[in-house]
Scaffold this motif. Structure first.
Motif, PDB file in Angstrom:
ATOM      1  N   ARG A   1       0.832  -1.207   0.000  1.00  0.00           N
ATOM      2  CA  ARG A   1       0.000   0.000   0.000  1.00  0.00           C
ATOM      3  C   ARG A   1       0.864   1.254   0.000  1.00  0.00           C
ATOM      4  N   ARG A   2       1.927   1.242   0.803  1.00  0.00           N
ATOM      5  CA  ARG A   2       2.808   2.406   0.831  1.00  0.00           C
ATOM      6  C   ARG A   2       3.460   2.645  -0.530  1.00  0.00           C
ATOM      7  N   LYS A   3       3.897   1.566  -1.189  1.00  0.00           N
ATOM      8  CA  LYS A   3       4.514   1.726  -2.515  1.00  0.00           C
ATOM      9  C   LYS A   3       3.519   2.253  -3.530  1.00  0.00           C
ATOM     10  N   LYS A   4       2.305   1.704  -3.517  1.00  0.00           N
ATOM     11  CA  LYS A   4       1.297   2.161  -4.468  1.00  0.00           C
ATOM     12  C   LYS A   4       0.951   3.625  -4.236  1.00  0.00           C
ATOM     13  N   LEU A   5       0.788   4.007  -2.967  1.00  0.00           N
ATOM     14  CA  LEU A   5       0.471   5.402  -2.668  1.00  0.00           C
ATOM     15  C   LEU A   5       1.605   6.327  -3.079  1.00  0.00           C
ATOM     16  N   GLN A   6       2.850   5.914  -2.807  1.00  0.00           N
ATOM     17  CA  GLN A   6       3.983   6.735  -3.206  1.00  0.00           C
ATOM     18  C   GLN A   6       4.070   6.853  -4.725  1.00  0.00           C
ATOM     19  N   GLN A   7       3.784   5.760  -5.419  1.00  0.00           N
ATOM     20  CA  GLN A   7       3.798   5.793  -6.880  1.00  0.00           C
ATOM     21  C   GLN A   7       2.715   6.724  -7.409  1.00  0.00           C
ATOM     22  N   ARG A   8       1.517   6.642  -6.813  1.00  0.00           N
ATOM     23  CA  ARG A   8       0.447   7.525  -7.260  1.00  0.00           C
ATOM     24  C   ARG A   8       0.786   8.986  -6.974  1.00  0.00           C
ATOM     25  N   ILE A   9       1.399   9.262  -5.808  1.00  0.00           N
ATOM     26  CA  ILE A   9       1.772  10.647  -5.487  1.00  0.00           C
ATOM     27  C   ILE A   9       2.791  11.163  -6.494  1.00  0.00           C
ATOM     28  N   ASP A  10       3.737  10.333  -6.859  1.00  0.00           N
ATOM     29  CA  ASP A  10       4.727  10.763  -7.863  1.00  0.00           C
ATOM     30  C   ASP A  10       4.051  11.065  -9.199  1.00  0.00           C
ATOM     31  N   GLU A  11       3.134  10.211  -9.610  1.00  0.00           N
ATOM     32  CA  GLU A  11       2.440  10.451 -10.870  1.00  0.00           C
ATOM     33  C   GLU A  11       1.610  11.735 -10.806  1.00  0.00           C
ATOM     34  N   LEU A  12       0.934  11.930  -9.680  1.00  0.00           N
ATOM     35  CA  LEU A  12       0.143  13.160  -9.536  1.00  0.00           C
ATOM     36  C   LEU A  12       1.028  14.390  -9.525  1.00  0.00           C
ATOM     37  N   ASN A  13       2.199  14.294  -8.923  1.00  0.00           N
ATOM     38  CA  ASN A  13       3.134  15.429  -8.929  1.00  0.00           C
ATOM     39  C   ASN A  13       3.611  15.734 -10.340  1.00  0.00           C
ATOM     40  N   ARG A  14       3.855  14.694 -11.127  1.00  0.00           N
ATOM     41  CA  ARG A  14       4.258  14.933 -12.521  1.00  0.00           C
ATOM     42  C   ARG A  14       3.126  15.590 -13.302  1.00  0.00           C
ATOM     43  N   GLU A  15       1.904  15.110 -13.095  1.00  0.00           N
ATOM     44  CA  GLU A  15       0.776  15.745 -13.778  1.00  0.00           C
ATOM     45  C   GLU A  15       0.595  17.186 -13.313  1.00  0.00           C
ATOM     46  N   LEU A  16       0.789  17.412 -12.010  1.00  0.00           N
ATOM     47  CA  LEU A  16       0.667  18.777 -11.496  1.00  0.00           C
ATOM     48  C   LEU A  16       1.727  19.685 -12.106  1.00  0.00           C
ATOM     49  N   GLN A  17       2.935  19.165 -12.269  1.00  0.00           N
ATOM     50  CA  GLN A  17       3.991  19.955 -12.892  1.00  0.00           C
ATOM     51  C   GLN A  17       3.641  20.307 -14.337  1.00  0.00           C
ATOM     52  N   LYS A  18       3.076  19.333 -15.065  1.00  0.00           N
ATOM     53  CA  LYS A  18       2.660  19.609 -16.441  1.00  0.00           C
ATOM     54  C   LYS A  18       1.579  20.682 -16.491  1.00  0.00           C
ATOM     55  N   GLU A  19       0.596  20.548 -15.600  1.00  0.00           N
ATOM     56  CA  GLU A  19      -0.479  21.543 -15.581  1.00  0.00           C
ATOM     57  C   GLU A  19       0.063  22.917 -15.193  1.00  0.00           C
ATOM     58  N   SER A  20       1.015  22.962 -14.263  1.00  0.00           N
ATOM     59  CA  SER A  20       1.611  24.246 -13.870  1.00  0.00           C
ATOM     60  C   SER A  20       2.375  24.866 -15.029  1.00  0.00           C
ATOM     61  N   ASP A  21       3.130  24.037 -15.743  1.00  0.00           N
ATOM     62  CA  ASP A  21       3.845  24.549 -16.920  1.00  0.00           C
ATOM     63  C   ASP A  21       2.863  25.065 -17.964  1.00  0.00           C
ATOM     64  N   GLN A  22       1.758  24.344 -18.142  1.00  0.00           N
ATOM     65  CA  GLN A  22       0.756  24.797 -19.107  1.00  0.00           C
ATOM     66  C   GLN A  22       0.121  26.115 -18.660  1.00  0.00           C
ATOM     67  N   LYS A  23      -0.104  26.253 -17.340  1.00  0.00           N
ATOM     68  CA  LYS A  23      -0.676  27.505 -16.836  1.00  0.00           C
ATOM     69  C   LYS A  23       0.285  28.664 -17.079  1.00  0.00           C
ATOM     70  N   ASP A  24       1.581  28.429 -16.827  1.00  0.00           N
ATOM     71  CA  ASP A  24       2.566  29.490 -17.079  1.00  0.00           C
ATOM     72  C   ASP A  24       2.607  29.857 -18.554  1.00  0.00           C
ATOM     73  N   ALA A  25       2.542  28.838 -19.420  1.00  0.00           N
ATOM     74  CA  ALA A  25       2.561  29.126 -20.857  1.00  0.00           C
ATOM     75  C   ALA A  25       1.320  29.916 -21.275  1.00  0.00           C
ATOM     76  N   LEU A  26       0.162  29.546 -20.740  1.00  0.00           N
ATOM     77  CA  LEU A  26      -1.065  30.288 -21.068  1.00  0.00           C
ATOM     78  C   LEU A  26      -1.011  31.720 -20.556  1.00  0.00           C
ATOM     79  N   ASN A  27      -0.458  31.929 -19.366  1.00  0.00           N
ATOM     80  CA  ASN A  27      -0.339  33.290 -18.838  1.00  0.00           C
ATOM     81  C   ASN A  27       0.600  34.129 -19.697  1.00  0.00           C
ATOM     82  N   LYS A  28       1.712  33.521 -20.121  1.00  0.00           N
ATOM     83  CA  LYS A  28       2.628  34.251 -20.997  1.00  0.00           C
ATOM     84  C   LYS A  28       1.953  34.595 -22.327  1.00  0.00           C
TER      85      LYS A  28
END
Length: 545
Positions: free
Chosen positions: A343-370
């Motif tokens: 369970r700990r490994k799965k949760l950590q894996q999901r958190i990493d994936e969500l962080n990567r998606e969050l980073q992509k969305e943040s980059d997209q937000k910065d690009a849209l603002n620019k």
């Protein structure tokens, strides 16, 4: 050795044709070998493609050394197939293509030489006919001259013949003799010419043609020799690379490490569960040494202790699922159906994936603002308002991902905190903890997760006392609060309590960190319910569990 001085037969025509046929036959052999190599390479590539992993998700990535070695062998086999294709291409270009071009040129050259030989033979035949005609004409004139001489001699000896007849016969004799001499000279000239042409034909023209045919046949033999070498060189050139492929397969085989694979199995499937404690000794001989004064009380308490032990062991035995058959059930969002480590490994894996998606969305937000700033400064490039829907969607995605990350981090903190504290609950000398407690998901499915543990009677510290057994006596536990069901729960498994959405229950034991709360209905029915399925309200002055 020259054909022109040794061979005088028309079999050269058949031999040269046989040579070309043999060349074409060898070319056909090379072509079939090329097809075999191409089909072999194609089948090898299909085989590699069939057994290569479909890397659709990270879970299917090869981890064990035996798997990695097999995939390395597949890669080497794919390179090996490529070398077979190289062999086929080299044979097709260097051997087969060259043979077909040379066979075409050879046919043309042979045809030219045979035409020259036929022309020379036709010219010699013509000279022979001219010589033969002049010979026959000379022979005929000689016979006529002989007849004229006989006629003249007969008239000259005849006394009755006139002088005029004799003169006429003499003139006829002289004419035939002259014509015979002329035909003789012509025949001699024709004979001399024929002999010269015949000598030239058999000693100059034909030897030259035979020499050319010989050179042509020798070149054909040389070309075959070169093609034989090229046929072997096409494969010999790739042997070093094929050897490297085979060496790579051997290295892949040597890289298999059974100890490492075993460690990976431990790391991958480690559950975090601890073995059950030892069963304590149950002394059934105490009633022998009881006194008469306390026999009634001791007997009743002893019987009560027996009943408690049997009841506790019986309940625990039904929950020993670690090595039994797992009831099937749906997977939960918080992975509580898994063992703690998994369970700990799965949760950590999901958190990493969500962080990567969050980073992509943040980059997209910065690009849209620019882009929005550029549009605001240069309206001719675009409308800033057209980016607002996409920007709002991105912000919603960011908020959603942050909430998901926060929720999964809370679950991760929960499982990490409870995994460390689980050992204190499990090591007890109390009879209520004789066995390792089974795990059970809210849907009634088996789970290895400590957060979904179906607990037996709570732990007691210290020595067992027949007067302080709070859990196995006949008196019900006091309520320490109440709860309201947020979600419905089936409660099919032993020890659980079914509830409906919105149903209000009494809490008689708090969640000890394993995700389960002990509750009671108004009719007195008790059991465990998932803590995440209820809204708990505890009484401030109530006694703790």
């Amino acid at each position: 050795m020259s054909w022109g001085t040794e061979l005088w037969f028309d079999s050269l025509d058949k031999h040269t044709q046989w040579g070309i046929d043999f060349l074409e036959r060898y070319a056909k052999f090379v072509k079939e070998r090329i097809e075999i190599e191409q089909n072999y390479a194609k089948q090898l590539r299909n085989l590699v493609k069939k057994y290569c992993p479909k890397r659709s998700s990270k879970d299917e990535e090869p981890r064990f050394t035996s798997c990695v070695a097999f995939f390395n062998i597949l890669n080497e086999l794919n390179d090996y197939a490529g070398q077979r294709e190289v062999v086929a291409e080299e044979m097709a270009h260097r051997v087969y293509g060259e043979l077909m071009r040379y066979a075409h040129d050879l046919k043309t050259e042979r045809k030219m030489h045979l035409q020259e030989g036929r022309k020379a033979q036709q010219y010699l035949d013509m000279c022979w006919k001219q010589m033969d005609n002049s010979k026959k004409k000379f022979e005929r004139e000689c016979r006529e001259a002989e007849k004229a001489q006989q006629s003249y001699e007969r008239l000259d000896n005849d006394t009755n013949a006139t002088k005029a007849d004799v003169e006429k016969a003499k003139q006829q004799l002289n004419l035939r003799t002259h014509m015979a001499d002329e035909n003789k000279n012509e025949y001699a000239a024709q004979l001399q010419n024929f002999n010269g042409e015949q000598h030239k034909h058999f000693y100059v023209v034909i030897p030259q043609i035979y020499k050319q045919l010989q050179e042509m046949d020798e070149r054909r033999t040389i070309k075959l020799s070169e093609c034989y070498r090229g046929f072997a060189d096409s494969e010999r050139k790739v042997i070093p690379i094929i050897s490297k492929c085979l060496e790579g397969m051997i290295l892949a085989a040597k890289s298999v490490d059974e100890r490492r694979d075993s460690q990976m199995v431990v790391d991958s499937f480690k559950s975090g569960f601890e073995p059950p404690g030892d069963f304590p000794f149950e002394d059934y001989s105490q009633h022998i040494y009881r006194t008469i004064s306390d026999g009634t009380i001791s007997a009743s308490k002893q019987e009560s202790g027996k009943m408690d032990a049997k009841t506790t062991v019986g309940k625990a035995k039904g929950k020993l699922w670690l090595f039994g058959k797992k009831p099937k059930g749906p997977a939960l969002e918080d992975f509580s159906h898994l063992p703690p480590e998994q369970r700990r490994k799965k949760l950590q894996q999901r958190i990493d994936e969500l962080n990567r998606e969050l980073q992509k969305e943040s980059d997209q937000k910065d690009a849209l603002n620019k882009m929005k700033d550029v549009y605001e400064k240069n309206p001719q490039m675009g409308d800033p308002g057209s980016l607002q829907p996409k920007l709002a969607e991105t912000m919603n995605n960011i908020d959603r991902l942050r909430m998901e990350i926060h929720k999964n981090e809370a679950w991760l903190s929960e499982v990490e905190g409870k995994t460390g504290g689980r050992g204190d609950r499990r090591h007890s000398s109390d009879i209520n903890h004789l066995v390792t407690q089974g795990r059970e998901s809210p849907e009634g499915s088996y789970t290895d997760d400590a957060n979904q543990e179906v607990r037996g009677p709570p732990q007691q510290h210290g020595h067992h006392n027949e007067f302080d057994d709070e859990f196995e006596d006949d008196d019900p536990l006091p309520a320490i609060g109440h709860c309201k069901a947020i979600y419905p729960f089936d409660g099919h498994n032993e020890g659980t309590l079914a509830m409906k959405e919105g149903e209000v229950l009494y809490i008689i034991e708090e969640d000890k960190g394993d995700g389960w709360t002990r509750a009671r209905r108004q009719n007195g029915e008790e059991g465990y319910v998932p803590t995440s399925y209820i809204d708990v309200t505890l009484e401030k002055n109530s006694k703790g569990s």
